[in-house]
Design a protein around this motif. Sequence first.
Motif, PDB file in Angstrom:
ATOM      1  N   SER A 217      -4.865   5.158  -7.990  1.00 47.56           N
ATOM      2  CA  SER A 217      -5.818   6.264  -8.055  1.00 47.56           C
ATOM      3  C   SER A 217      -5.188   7.535  -7.493  1.00 47.56           C
ATOM      4  O   SER A 217      -4.318   7.479  -6.628  1.00 47.56           O
ATOM      5  CB  SER A 217      -7.100   5.921  -7.288  1.00 47.56           C
TER       6      SER A 217
ATOM      7  N   GLU B 205      -1.625  -1.348  -4.105  1.00 50.84           N
ATOM      8  CA  GLU B 205      -2.654  -0.320  -3.973  1.00 50.84           C
ATOM      9  C   GLU B 205      -1.975   1.024  -3.802  1.00 50.84           C
ATOM     10  O   GLU B 205      -1.336   1.294  -2.781  1.00 50.84           O
ATOM     11  CB  GLU B 205      -3.572  -0.604  -2.783  1.00 50.84           C
TER      12      GLU B 205
ATOM     13  N   SER C  58      -2.836   4.712  -3.457  1.00 51.26           N
ATOM     14  CA  SER C  58      -4.032   5.487  -3.143  1.00 51.26           C
ATOM     15  C   SER C  58      -3.684   6.897  -2.723  1.00 51.26           C
ATOM     16  O   SER C  58      -3.546   7.187  -1.540  1.00 51.26           O
ATOM     17  CB  SER C  58      -4.824   4.807  -2.022  1.00 51.26           C
TER      18      SER C  58
ATOM     19  N   THR D 128       0.856  -1.177   0.000  1.00 49.40           N
ATOM     20  CA  THR D 128       0.000   0.000   0.000  1.00 49.40           C
ATOM     21  C   THR D 128       0.892   1.227   0.000  1.00 49.40           C
ATOM     22  O   THR D 128       1.778   1.355   0.845  1.00 49.40           O
ATOM     23  CB  THR D 128      -0.911   0.020   1.241  1.00 49.40           C
TER      24      THR D 128
END
Length: 196
Positions: free
Chosen positions: A110, A80, A82, A59
Amino acid sequence: MIKKLIFLAVFVCVFCIHHEVDATKGTDVKGLLRTDTIWTKEGSPYNLVDNIQVGGKLTIEPGVTVIGNRKDIAVFGELEVSGSKDKKVRLISVNLKGGDYLRNGKMTISNSDLFKCSFDIPYGIKNSFILKDSWIDDSFGQSLFTPQFNDYNGYFNDYNGYSYFFGDGAIIERNIFANILPISVSNNSKFINNVF
């Protein structure tokens, strides 16, 4: 007494300057990440000094910068990335590779800025790649389903004028693409509301 104060002032200044340099150095990373790992803004920038393989979940939190030095982040588990609208994640010169036919890696990116990055998402791996609300600049991709690309050992440079972002069922939406080759997308992928 004045000599002691001057010495103390110089010591404090040198300590503060040294401490500030260490704080901005960042974190060097390489090797296999077998367990779930979180890269935080406090450890940023993360400097890839060699290739990384993600076996668990990596992450990357808002505000983090990753300096790839053209090294790979090969995802066999999950990645991920983010960012947030006010704290984007910055990926610079990172080769993002999504699993293989035996180990399906998943990438979700994202609210990020990607500069000079490459993508290698194997065709036929379902729902393995999501890219949303990001800025992609001077980046390119490659495809593994076309045999002639395999001869380039991970690098794709204007072969037939296409840049590929694959992974069967990929979702690529609300992104801004700048300074890239044309894109070809699988029929099973979702490619909407992007700007070039």
